[in-house]
Write a protein that holds these residues in place. Sequence first.
Motif, PDB file in Angstrom:
ATOM      1  N   ALA A   1       0.831  -1.203   0.000  1.00 24.15           N
ATOM      2  CA  ALA A   1       0.000   0.000   0.000  1.00 24.15           C
ATOM      3  C   ALA A   1       0.867   1.255   0.000  1.00 24.15           C
ATOM      4  O   ALA A   1       0.589   2.207  -0.733  1.00 24.15           O
ATOM      5  N   ARG A   2       1.903   1.256   0.794  1.00 28.79           N
ATOM      6  CA  ARG A   2       2.788   2.418   0.886  1.00 28.79           C
ATOM      7  C   ARG A   2       3.446   2.724  -0.454  1.00 28.79           C
ATOM      8  O   ARG A   2       3.660   3.867  -0.807  1.00 28.79           O
TER       9      ARG A   2
ATOM     10  N   ASP B   1      -2.532  -3.856  -5.930  1.00 30.01           N
ATOM     11  CA  ASP B   1      -3.189  -4.751  -6.887  1.00 30.01           C
ATOM     12  C   ASP B   1      -2.238  -5.262  -7.963  1.00 30.01           C
ATOM     13  O   ASP B   1      -2.677  -5.752  -9.001  1.00 30.01           O
ATOM     14  N   ALA B   2      -0.959  -5.170  -7.720  1.00 32.52           N
ATOM     15  CA  ALA B   2       0.037  -5.513  -8.738  1.00 32.52           C
ATOM     16  C   ALA B   2       0.667  -6.881  -8.492  1.00 32.52           C
ATOM     17  O   ALA B   2       0.748  -7.355  -7.362  1.00 32.52           O
ATOM     18  N   VAL B   3       1.096  -7.483  -9.577  1.00 27.52           N
ATOM     19  CA  VAL B   3       1.983  -8.641  -9.508  1.00 27.52           C
ATOM     20  C   VAL B   3       3.384  -8.031  -9.520  1.00 27.52           C
ATOM     21  O   VAL B   3       3.756  -7.339 -10.467  1.00 27.52           O
TER      22      VAL B   3
ATOM     23  N   SER C   1      -0.960  -5.987 -14.905  1.00 25.39           N
ATOM     24  CA  SER C   1      -0.752  -5.610 -13.502  1.00 25.39           C
ATOM     25  C   SER C   1       0.698  -5.825 -13.054  1.00 25.39           C
ATOM     26  O   SER C   1       1.029  -5.601 -11.893  1.00 25.39           O
ATOM     27  N   LEU C   2       1.563  -6.205 -13.958  1.00 27.32           N
ATOM     28  CA  LEU C   2       2.971  -6.476 -13.628  1.00 27.32           C
ATOM     29  C   LEU C   2       3.723  -5.194 -13.300  1.00 27.32           C
ATOM     30  O   LEU C   2       3.629  -4.204 -14.022  1.00 27.32           O
TER      31      LEU C   2
END
Length: 79
Positions: A3-4, A9-11, A41-42
């Motif tokens: 989150a920081r 939501d990423a790979v 999402s990479l």
Amino acid sequence: MRARLGLQDAVVLGFVGSFYRYEGLDLLLDAIARLVPDYPSLRVLLVGGGRVDAALKARSAHLGVADRVLFAGRRAELL
């Protein structure tokens, strides 16, 4: 930490170490550019630094993946 760093939501593919030519990080960036169309999402998290730091940033921009590569610097607090 996700989150920081805006990676919730990423790979994430990560590397921690020195940024020298022998590490092959230029090849990693080439691979990311080829994978992004299939894996939107990479993201790449690079922690460290070294002689090719500026060249890697330029290469990620040239390949069009600069928005997917996070250069975190030499910050141990990330770990």
